[in-house]
Design a protein around this motif. Structure first.
Motif, short mmCIF file in Angstrom:
data_model
loop_
_atom_site.label_atom_id
_atom_site.label_comp_id
_atom_site.label_asym_id
_atom_site.label_seq_id
_atom_site.Cartn_x
_atom_site.Cartn_y
_atom_site.Cartn_z
N ASN A 2 0.84 -1.20 0.00
CA ASN A 2 0.00 0.00 0.00
C ASN A 2 0.88 1.25 0.00
N ARG A 13 1.72 12.55 -8.42
CA ARG A 13 0.59 11.93 -9.12
C ARG A 13 1.08 11.09 -10.29
N ALA A 16 2.38 7.81 -8.88
CA ALA A 16 1.33 6.92 -8.39
C ALA A 16 0.49 6.34 -9.54
N GLU A 17 0.19 7.16 -10.55
CA GLU A 17 -0.62 6.67 -11.66
C GLU A 17 0.17 5.72 -12.56
N SER A 18 1.42 6.04 -12.79
CA SER A 18 2.21 5.20 -13.71
C SER A 18 2.61 3.88 -13.09
N ARG A 19 2.60 3.79 -11.76
CA ARG A 19 2.99 2.57 -11.07
C ARG A 19 1.83 1.98 -10.26
N ARG A 20 0.61 2.31 -10.62
CA ARG A 20 -0.53 1.87 -9.81
C ARG A 20 -0.63 0.35 -9.72
N ASP A 21 -0.15 -0.37 -10.72
CA ASP A 21 -0.22 -1.83 -10.68
C ASP A 21 0.66 -2.44 -9.60
N PHE A 23 0.74 -1.40 -6.54
CA PHE A 23 0.17 -1.17 -5.22
C PHE A 23 -1.24 -1.73 -5.11
N VAL A 26 -3.77 2.91 -3.14
CA VAL A 26 -3.07 4.19 -3.17
C VAL A 26 -3.95 5.20 -2.46
N THR A 43 -8.60 9.73 -10.54
CA THR A 43 -7.52 8.75 -10.39
C THR A 43 -7.97 7.40 -9.87
N PHE A 45 -7.95 6.88 -6.75
CA PHE A 45 -7.28 6.78 -5.46
C PHE A 45 -8.19 7.30 -4.35
#
Length: 287
Positions: A2, A13, A16-21, A23, A26, A43, A45
């Motif tokens: 997490n 941002r 977090a968006e480009s690496r969301r997979d 986590f 978020v 997003t 999130f």
């Protein structure tokens, strides 16, 4: 894993968006309720309010359920608002990786000489002195708790929607000339890659310069942006007579060339945009 982000701004941002997979969840903060609602919808999130007017009561519980913490909140006159409010909650949590986004401004002025992470900080502005104090406070927390705290000193940030091409199109660009002046820059995608690499290879107490390979005069970058985008080039303006805010003018009081060797050799980062040329070429059709 997490992720919790204090300050879901431009760079945070994108990370977090480009690496969301990577986590499972978020969670993040902004300073205003309307912005929190809008960003939650955009997003996906969980975005909460943390700012001068107060903090969402659910933040403390979410910190207890966090593995990686990214701090992108600027200092205020009293220091770091995150540490002031949540130091104990962070210290008592299971958080293992902490990233603090700082600035190469902490190095001060070096007359255009090359510097790296071994160069002693010598901040000139009040805001950079505050940044250095907050860096120290986060690193102290890491030493006291055993958590891997890393400091990332960022150079001039640019990316989609925020770059010299956009300024030219909007008529906000000035071609300011100051003899011998250079700046480093960094694309937000390369910031994101560096943060992800650090999570994979944490080192407690690490300080990294997150910057491109080629410091360049600002007018040269503006000229390149205008040429590749087919936009009119604004006239040259001498720095001494330029209409600049006090903050913008203060940036020109610091002249240095910043090395990024450590992120490459220690974290294995290969910059997608090693100079402003690659970065702006990728942005010319998207703004």
């Amino acid at each position: 894993m997490n992720l919790f982000v204090f300050g879901l701004g431009f760079s945070a941002r994108r990370f977090a968006e480009s690496r969301r997979d990577r986590f499972d969840a978020v969670r993040a903060t902004v300073t205003e309720p309307d912005k929190a609602r809008a960003l939650s919808a955009e997003t996906g999130f969980t975005v909460r309010v943390f700012g001068p007017d107060g903090a969402d009561p659910d933040i403390a519980a979410e910190l207890a359920d966090t593995d990686a913490l990214l701090v992108s909140v600027p200092p205020d006159a009293e220091g770091d608002p995150v540490l002031r409010t949540y130091r104990a909650a962070i210290a008592d949590s299971r958080i293992g990786w902490i990233g603090y986004l700082s600035t190469i401004g902490v190095y001060g002025d070096h007359g255009g000489a090359w510097i790296d992470e071994a160069t002693a900080p010598a901040p000139l502005s009040v805001r950079s002195k505050l940044r250095l104090a907050v860096e120290t406070a986060w690193l102290d927390l890491g030493r006291e708790t055993g958590k891997a705290v890393q400091v990332f000193r960022l150079s001039g940030i640019y990316g989609p929607g925020r770059n010299p091409i956009v300024k030219l199109r909007e008529g906000r660009s000035q071609r300011i000339v100051k003899a011998g002046q250079v700046f480093n820059r960094i694309h937000i995608d390369d910031i994101a890659a560096t943060l992800a690499a650090s999570i994979d290879r944490p080192r407690a107490g690490a300080v990294y310069n997150v910057t491109d390979d080629e410091p360049a005069p600002p007018q040269v970058v503006t000229e390149y942006a205008a040429r590749i985008a087919g936009l009119p080039l604004p006239p040259e303006i001498d720095f001494e007579t330029a209409d600049l805010s006090p903050m913008a003018r203060s940036f020109y009081g610091e002249n240095k060339r910043v090395r990024n060797r450590l992120i490459r050799e220690e974290l294995g980062v290969t910059l997608t945009f090693p100079t402003y040329r690659e970065g702006l070429a990728a942005l010319k059709d998207q703004g």
